[in-house]
Write an enzyme that holds these catalytic residues in place. Sequence first.
Site, mmCIF file in Angstrom:
data_model
loop_
_atom_site.group_PDB
_atom_site.id
_atom_site.type_symbol
_atom_site.label_atom_id
_atom_site.label_comp_id
_atom_site.label_asym_id
_atom_site.label_seq_id
_atom_site.Cartn_x
_atom_site.Cartn_y
_atom_site.Cartn_z
ATOM 1 N N CYS A 78 46.531 8.808 24.900
ATOM 2 C CA CYS A 78 45.091 8.855 24.631
ATOM 3 C C CYS A 78 44.339 7.879 25.543
ATOM 4 O O CYS A 78 44.286 8.092 26.746
ATOM 5 C CB CYS A 78 44.813 8.622 23.144
ATOM 6 S SG CYS A 78 43.138 9.144 22.643
ATOM 7 N N HIS A 184 47.824 13.188 21.015
ATOM 8 C CA HIS A 184 48.665 12.257 20.255
ATOM 9 C C HIS A 184 49.998 12.928 19.928
ATOM 10 O O HIS A 184 50.083 13.689 18.961
ATOM 11 C CB HIS A 184 47.959 11.826 18.974
ATOM 12 C CG HIS A 184 46.829 10.889 19.201
ATOM 13 N ND1 HIS A 184 46.994 9.524 19.313
ATOM 14 C CD2 HIS A 184 45.499 11.116 19.392
ATOM 15 C CE1 HIS A 184 45.825 8.951 19.539
ATOM 16 N NE2 HIS A 184 44.906 9.894 19.590
ATOM 17 N N GLU A 186 52.556 11.692 18.572
ATOM 18 C CA GLU A 186 53.047 11.244 17.266
ATOM 19 C C GLU A 186 52.398 12.000 16.112
ATOM 20 O O GLU A 186 52.849 11.890 14.968
ATOM 21 C CB GLU A 186 52.819 9.730 17.116
ATOM 22 C CG GLU A 186 51.392 9.295 16.850
ATOM 23 C CD GLU A 186 50.495 9.239 18.077
ATOM 24 O OE1 GLU A 186 49.343 8.775 17.928
ATOM 25 O OE2 GLU A 186 50.930 9.658 19.167
#
Length: 202
Positions: A78, A184, A186
């Site tokens: 990001c 992202h 994750e």
Amino acid sequence: MIQVIDYKAGNLTSVVKALNYLGAETNITQSPDDVRKADKIVLPGVGHFQATQLLHDLQLTEATREAIAHGVPFLGICVGLQWLYQGSTEAESTDGLCAFGGKCERFPATFNGAELKSPHVGWNSLEDIRPDSKLLRGITPGEFVYYTHSWRAPISRDTAASTSYGGPFTAAVERDNVMGVQFHPEKSGDTGLKLLRNFVEL
């Protein structure tokens, strides 16, 4: 050991949890010495580009440059991807790492005559995946990943994948051992874990 840099703007908990789930050994750090001796480096990030000024203040920028020059794999997430460029119009006085040319810019207010909502939040697809990408190995065009951002990096020859929102922008960038993703991983389900696994296994 993967050194996860803490500059008070990263989504550290989720990133470290995902890396540990994949069997990686991680250390959260603000130490230039840790960065210089890292096996791999991850720079997460959420929020304002101005936060990356702390990387300069703590001498982490130079330590990162040294590690990258010695071939250490680096992954920016990001704002961590945006930091790889010369800078961002979000914080004109703060320089990026300058690993890639160009500046990150805000999404336009309108696109094709219609209002464009910003930030760009939610799931969107990866397109134009570069076949030689190590980071995106096994990921196919059309797979969805999760975004939340208002600034974007330009398309260039180092773009490893793009996403279209208000026109195409760099979803992933990769040159040798320097890599970044605007989304992202994750928070991107199996596709995100696949990408992180690729990085862990470099």
